[in-house]
Design a protein around this motif. Sequence first.
Motif, short mmCIF file in Angstrom:
data_model
loop_
_atom_site.label_atom_id
_atom_site.label_comp_id
_atom_site.label_asym_id
_atom_site.label_seq_id
_atom_site.Cartn_x
_atom_site.Cartn_y
_atom_site.Cartn_z
N THR A 16 0.82 -1.21 0.00
CA THR A 16 0.00 0.00 0.00
C THR A 16 0.85 1.26 0.00
O THR A 16 0.41 2.31 -0.50
N ASP A 17 2.08 1.20 0.51
CA ASP A 17 2.97 2.36 0.47
C ASP A 17 3.43 2.67 -0.94
O ASP A 17 3.80 3.80 -1.25
N VAL A 18 3.45 1.68 -1.81
CA VAL A 18 3.81 1.89 -3.21
C VAL A 18 2.57 2.35 -3.99
O VAL A 18 2.66 3.21 -4.86
N ILE A 19 1.42 1.77 -3.67
CA ILE A 19 0.19 2.14 -4.36
C ILE A 19 -0.10 3.62 -4.14
O ILE A 19 -0.38 4.35 -5.09
N ILE A 20 -0.03 4.07 -2.90
CA ILE A 20 -0.16 5.49 -2.58
C ILE A 20 0.82 5.81 -1.46
O ILE A 20 0.63 5.40 -0.32
N PRO A 21 1.92 6.48 -1.80
CA PRO A 21 2.95 6.77 -0.81
C PRO A 21 2.42 7.54 0.40
O PRO A 21 1.54 8.40 0.27
N ALA A 22 2.96 7.23 1.57
CA ALA A 22 2.49 7.81 2.83
C ALA A 22 2.54 9.33 2.83
O ALA A 22 1.73 9.97 3.50
N ARG A 23 3.43 9.91 2.07
CA ARG A 23 3.55 11.37 2.08
C ARG A 23 2.29 12.06 1.52
O ARG A 23 2.12 13.27 1.68
N TYR A 24 1.38 11.31 0.90
CA TYR A 24 0.15 11.90 0.35
C TYR A 24 -1.09 11.56 1.18
O TYR A 24 -2.21 11.86 0.76
N LEU A 25 -0.91 10.97 2.33
CA LEU A 25 -2.06 10.53 3.11
C LEU A 25 -2.74 11.66 3.89
O LEU A 25 -3.72 11.42 4.59
N HIS A 36 -1.30 10.53 -7.59
CA HIS A 36 -0.03 9.99 -7.09
C HIS A 36 0.00 8.46 -7.06
O HIS A 36 0.96 7.86 -6.59
N CYS A 37 -1.05 7.84 -7.58
CA CYS A 37 -1.16 6.39 -7.56
C CYS A 37 0.02 5.75 -8.31
O CYS A 37 0.33 6.14 -9.45
N LYS A 43 6.23 5.98 -12.59
CA LYS A 43 5.97 7.43 -12.67
C LYS A 43 5.00 7.80 -13.79
O LYS A 43 4.33 8.83 -13.72
N ASP A 44 4.92 7.00 -14.83
CA ASP A 44 4.06 7.32 -15.97
C ASP A 44 2.66 6.72 -15.87
O ASP A 44 1.81 7.00 -16.72
N PHE A 45 2.39 5.92 -14.84
CA PHE A 45 1.10 5.26 -14.72
C PHE A 45 -0.05 6.26 -14.85
O PHE A 45 -0.96 6.07 -15.65
N ILE A 46 0.00 7.31 -14.08
CA ILE A 46 -1.12 8.25 -14.04
C ILE A 46 -1.31 8.97 -15.37
O ILE A 46 -2.41 9.43 -15.69
N HIS A 47 -0.28 9.02 -16.19
CA HIS A 47 -0.39 9.65 -17.50
C HIS A 47 -0.89 8.67 -18.57
O HIS A 47 -1.42 9.09 -19.61
#
Length: 165
Positions: A16-25, A36-37, A43-47
């Motif tokens: 889950t830390d890779v799916i959504i890094p803790a810095r965005y919680l 940020h998923c 890095k290109d997933f969201i694009h």
Amino acid sequence: MNAHGIVHKYGDHVDTDVIIPARYLNTQSHKELASHCMEDIDKDFIHRVKDGDIMVAGVNFGCGSSREHAPVAIKASGISCVIAANFARIFYRNAINIGLAILECPAASAEIENGDEVTVDFDTGVITDVTKGTTYQAEPFPPFIKDMIARGGLMASLKAKEAAK
């Protein structure tokens, strides 16, 4: 209820830390979480991701902390279904609770590749890799889970049932 999209493939033990890094919680915004998923491993997933696309992964997908943010980020990114060999149990429950369709199918997990076009029939559990012309059988959802996912998750399902009374 069915899914149809292009595959975004990941390996084993995606936590889950890779799916959504803790810095965005620190946000509850689904749109912000989605932006940020997967960024720490892709890095290109969201694009690249488009509404309806499908995520495929290996074993123990969603391991780590029990945060609901992880399935929320995946669903909000546009992913319609996650197929994995198996899921961490708390992730599995959190995904159902927020209305993210997930299927366990080790053969599909192993053989479907990044970029393949895939369809999923949630009534039968049949996963079809359109690109390769292969099919896989996952356990279909029981009717109450299908209903819960179709309504957008546990809370939405409970509200709809209460309103119908």
